[in-house]
Design an enzyme around this catalytic site. Sequence first.
Site, PDB file in Angstrom:
ATOM      1  N   HIS A   1      -4.218  14.831  -8.948  1.00 34.20           N
ATOM      2  CA  HIS A   1      -4.444  13.420  -9.304  1.00 34.20           C
ATOM      3  C   HIS A   1      -3.478  12.928 -10.385  1.00 34.20           C
ATOM      4  O   HIS A   1      -3.162  11.736 -10.443  1.00 34.20           O
ATOM      5  CB  HIS A   1      -5.892  13.227  -9.774  1.00 34.20           C
ATOM      6  CG  HIS A   1      -6.875  13.332  -8.650  1.00 34.20           C
ATOM      7  ND1 HIS A   1      -7.102  12.317  -7.748  1.00 34.20           N
ATOM      8  CD2 HIS A   1      -7.695  14.363  -8.264  1.00 34.20           C
ATOM      9  CE1 HIS A   1      -8.014  12.686  -6.871  1.00 34.20           C
ATOM     10  NE2 HIS A   1      -8.393  13.947  -7.157  1.00 34.20           N
TER      11      HIS A   1
ATOM     12  N   ASN B   1      -2.231  13.186  -3.780  1.00 29.57           N
ATOM     13  CA  ASN B   1      -3.292  13.714  -4.644  1.00 29.57           C
ATOM     14  C   ASN B   1      -3.663  15.139  -4.236  1.00 29.57           C
ATOM     15  O   ASN B   1      -3.887  16.006  -5.095  1.00 29.57           O
ATOM     16  CB  ASN B   1      -4.527  12.824  -4.573  1.00 29.57           C
ATOM     17  CG  ASN B   1      -4.352  11.541  -5.374  1.00 29.57           C
ATOM     18  OD1 ASN B   1      -3.606  11.512  -6.347  1.00 29.57           O
ATOM     19  ND2 ASN B   1      -5.026  10.475  -4.952  1.00 29.57           N
TER      20      ASN B   1
ATOM     21  N   ASP C   1       0.864  -1.185   0.000  1.00 30.17           N
ATOM     22  CA  ASP C   1       0.000   0.000   0.000  1.00 30.17           C
ATOM     23  C   ASP C   1       0.899   1.233   0.000  1.00 30.17           C
ATOM     24  O   ASP C   1       1.888   1.309   0.753  1.00 30.17           O
ATOM     25  CB  ASP C   1      -0.906   0.020   1.235  1.00 30.17           C
ATOM     26  CG  ASP C   1      -1.918   1.153   1.182  1.00 30.17           C
ATOM     27  OD1 ASP C   1      -2.976   0.951   0.539  1.00 30.17           O
ATOM     28  OD2 ASP C   1      -1.630   2.221   1.747  1.00 30.17           O
TER      29      ASP C   1
ATOM     30  N   ASP D   1      -1.431   9.547 -10.213  1.00 29.64           N
ATOM     31  CA  ASP D   1      -1.333   8.515 -11.258  1.00 29.64           C
ATOM     32  C   ASP D   1       0.124   8.194 -11.566  1.00 29.64           C
ATOM     33  O   ASP D   1       0.489   7.025 -11.781  1.00 29.64           O
ATOM     34  CB  ASP D   1      -2.040   8.997 -12.526  1.00 29.64           C
ATOM     35  CG  ASP D   1      -3.554   9.076 -12.351  1.00 29.64           C
ATOM     36  OD1 ASP D   1      -4.066   8.476 -11.375  1.00 29.64           O
ATOM     37  OD2 ASP D   1      -4.217   9.725 -13.189  1.00 29.64           O
TER      38      ASP D   1
ATOM     39  N   GLU E   1      -4.780   2.400  -4.070  1.00 31.68           N
ATOM     40  CA  GLU E   1      -3.326   2.417  -4.010  1.00 31.68           C
ATOM     41  C   GLU E   1      -2.782   1.122  -3.429  1.00 31.68           C
ATOM     42  O   GLU E   1      -1.640   1.071  -2.967  1.00 31.68           O
ATOM     43  CB  GLU E   1      -2.839   3.613  -3.181  1.00 31.68           C
ATOM     44  CG  GLU E   1      -3.186   3.563  -1.707  1.00 31.68           C
ATOM     45  CD  GLU E   1      -4.552   4.157  -1.384  1.00 31.68           C
ATOM     46  OE1 GLU E   1      -4.786   4.453  -0.220  1.00 31.68           O
ATOM     47  OE2 GLU E   1      -5.383   4.327  -2.312  1.00 31.68           O
TER      48      GLU E   1
END
Length: 547
Positions: free
Chosen positions: A434, A429, A421, A438, A464
């Site tokens: 965002h 973010n 994780d 990504d 994630e």
Amino acid sequence: MPIPHRRINPYLRVHLCFLAVFLFSAFLTAHEALELKNSYATRQQAQLAAVQQTLDSQFQESMDELNYYQKMLSYALTHPLDADYGRAALQRMQQLRQQPVWQLQLPNARSMPVNGVGDSWLARDPLLARDDARLEQELRAALEFSFIMQFGDETQDFHSRFWYLSRAGFFISSRPPQSAQALEQSYATMIRRPYFRDQNPANPQHARQRWTQAYQGGFGEGLMLTVSSPVISEGYWYGVLAMDFTQARIRALLMHARQNLPQGSLLLLDRRQQPVTGLTAPDDPVLTPAQQAQLAQQIRQQPAGVLRLGTRFASWSKLKNVDACLVNIQSLPQGLSQELGRVALFVLGSWGLFILLLVVAHQVMFRLVRRMDDLSARLAWRANYDGLTRLLNRSAFFEQFVALAARCQQQQQPIAVIQLDVDHFKKVNDTWGHHAGDQALMRVAAVIGHTLRRYDVAGRIGGEEFCIVLPETTLAEAVQVAERIRARLAAKTILVNASTTFSVTLSAGVSSSEEQGDYHAESLQAVADRRLYQAKSGGRNQVCAAD
């Protein structure tokens, strides 16, 4: 790593279907071509048989005449007439026999002349013998025979000359010599010919009737064939009866008989397959020496048939009454100009058009299948992979996880699970947007991909969250893999813009069937997930492999 599914290649299906259609059409076309070839061969033989029948009929008439003369002469030898002209002729012959050449003829020109050579001439050849005890009856029979010969008509007869050649030094011919020199030359030539010498009863090749091969006549007649029959009475060989057939007369008969024969060369071959005569045109096909040898071999083996020689077709039929063979040779253009040839061209043209349409249909179908296959592959990829990280999505990952766990359990091999994780992903973010998030997820996926083995499986199972399955791997080995991934990711920086970079870390939980004694996928993943949260609770950016 996706587990491959066995399926038939759609392109192979298209190729096989069209190949089957092509082969079936080729088979039908070849079958039709074979039928046309057989029909062509049958027609060629039938047309050639018509010409052969004409030739055989003419030769048969001459052979019947030869047989009649032979019987008549044999009868005359055993039943000579007691006539004054016979005694007078014998007396005259006794007076002339010492001369180099001589002639005897019945009074008032009622017979063909008997042409002879002197006694000294006979000593030149051991086959010649003048037996005085048999000379009178042979001379009487010859005079009777000469009387009948005068009724022959050279303009009506198929044979060009008919004659009797005696071992006693004389001969009678339907075409008498015109001078003493011609008489001697004729006799000398005739006794050297095979039609005389081979009829010696002491010769193993002796036969009742014998045909010569084609030879050049000695008096400007050109090529000719001769049939001879021995004259034997009471066991004594007197000589031979023979008929000549010139090339010119045979060719004239061929021209008359060929009216219904198709194009091509029409040849008459002797018993050694040498041309006697024929009808040819400048554009008629000519056989090579190898093709001639092949045709000659087939003629020796079969009395009739058809043979393809490259682009030429040869049909032949042996004559019944002559030791000769009739041959018709056609080129491919000549054969195609006939009715069956035009049908063959239509069949081949139709098949060619069908193949052209088949190729077009194949290309259309192939492109359609390729587009459908590409679309199917894209849909299948989207159904199994995460579009951002290009790792397996949750459903595809767990499907392969279950399959790998079952395989390792069957093989008694350990399997390990790593649950990952990204730390503080929401902050990424919120801070950089965002797009930066990504970028971070793609960087994590890239590090995972470069660290794992070919047969390991990784997937994105949450926003994630990532999960990795390591078959044939112990807990300690899995911890090392997780540490490498964590360390490599922590060492990477991610570019936001020209002046801004950031880095991310991750936490990991590790479990193993070796430790748990369980191969159940959900149980192993649940243990790894629990240890992941322990790692996060312990400060993040670390690997936890124990409760």
